[in-house]
Design a protein around this motif. Structure first.
Motif, PDB file in Angstrom:
ATOM      1  N   VAL A  62      26.811 -78.979  74.378  1.00 52.56           N
ATOM      2  CA  VAL A  62      27.087 -78.343  75.672  1.00 52.56           C
ATOM      3  C   VAL A  62      28.233 -77.337  75.575  1.00 52.56           C
ATOM      4  CG1 VAL A  62      27.960 -78.799  78.003  1.00 52.56           C
ATOM      5  CG2 VAL A  62      26.072 -80.151  77.097  1.00 52.56           C
ATOM      6  N   SER A 101      18.999 -73.077  77.135  1.00 52.64           N
ATOM      7  CA  SER A 101      20.048 -73.665  77.966  1.00 52.64           C
ATOM      8  C   SER A 101      20.364 -72.781  79.164  1.00 52.64           C
ATOM      9  CB  SER A 101      21.322 -73.887  77.145  1.00 52.64           C
ATOM     10  OG  SER A 101      21.797 -72.666  76.612  1.00 52.64           O
ATOM     11  N   CYS A 121      24.489 -78.299  83.346  1.00 49.07           N
ATOM     12  CA  CYS A 121      24.010 -77.828  82.062  1.00 49.07           C
ATOM     13  C   CYS A 121      22.612 -78.402  81.847  1.00 49.07           C
ATOM     14  CB  CYS A 121      24.935 -78.300  80.951  1.00 49.07           C
ATOM     15  SG  CYS A 121      26.675 -77.965  81.304  1.00 49.07           S
TER      16      CYS A 121
END
Length: 158
Positions: A62, A101, A121
């Protein structure tokens, strides 16, 4: 993080990250760094496909994926990890699959000299209908130079 003073205006915006692929090298490095190789020395569990990406490896991406999505060119803010509210691993990700993403800013709240920033996310395997992972991630943003100024202004104990 980029411009510190503009952070409140980013609520509701979504940034798309660069696609990435996790391979055997990343998997092996993660397994060694997190001692999974020691905890599970016989990693031949029939129910666990050898190509399945460990959820915490995916979660560990992330920060880097976020940084690569929005580089700090000339940034006036920097951020610290503040924590996670919710993480869900919804669909499997396998080594060699291309992961997409997105990072949506859900909230920006004043805190001390900075802001707490909440981002959703979402990681999706390219071609899949739904997300593989969703994580609500808090960071703490401060203006660049804050820590340095505090150090200079702190009384010495000599």
């Amino acid at each position: 993080m980029s411009d510190f003073h503009d952070l409140p205006s980013t609520v509701g915006t979504t940034i798309e990250g660069h696609p990435f692929v996790l391979g055997e090298d990343e998997d092996a490095a993660f397994t060694k760094a997190t001692w999974l190789d020691k905890a599970y020395p016989e990693d031949t569990v029939p129910e666990y496909p050898a190509t399945l990406v460990e959820g915490f490896l995916l979660l560990g991406m992330v920060d880097a994926a976020s940084k690569l999505a929005a580089p700090d060119r000339g940034a006036t803010a920097w951020g610290l990890n503040y924590g996670l509210d919710r993480v869900r691993f919804i669909r499997p990700v396998h080594l060699g699959q291309r992961v997409l993403s997105t990072f949506e800013t859900l909230a920006v709240e004043p805190k001390d000299q900075g802001y707490k920033v909440l981002r959703r996310c979402v990681f999706t395997v390219e071609g899949d209908d739904g997300p593989a992972m969703i994580a609500d991630w808090w960071s703490f943003a401060l203006p660049r130079g804050t820590v340095e100024r505090a150090r200079r202004e702190a009384p010495t104990t000599e």
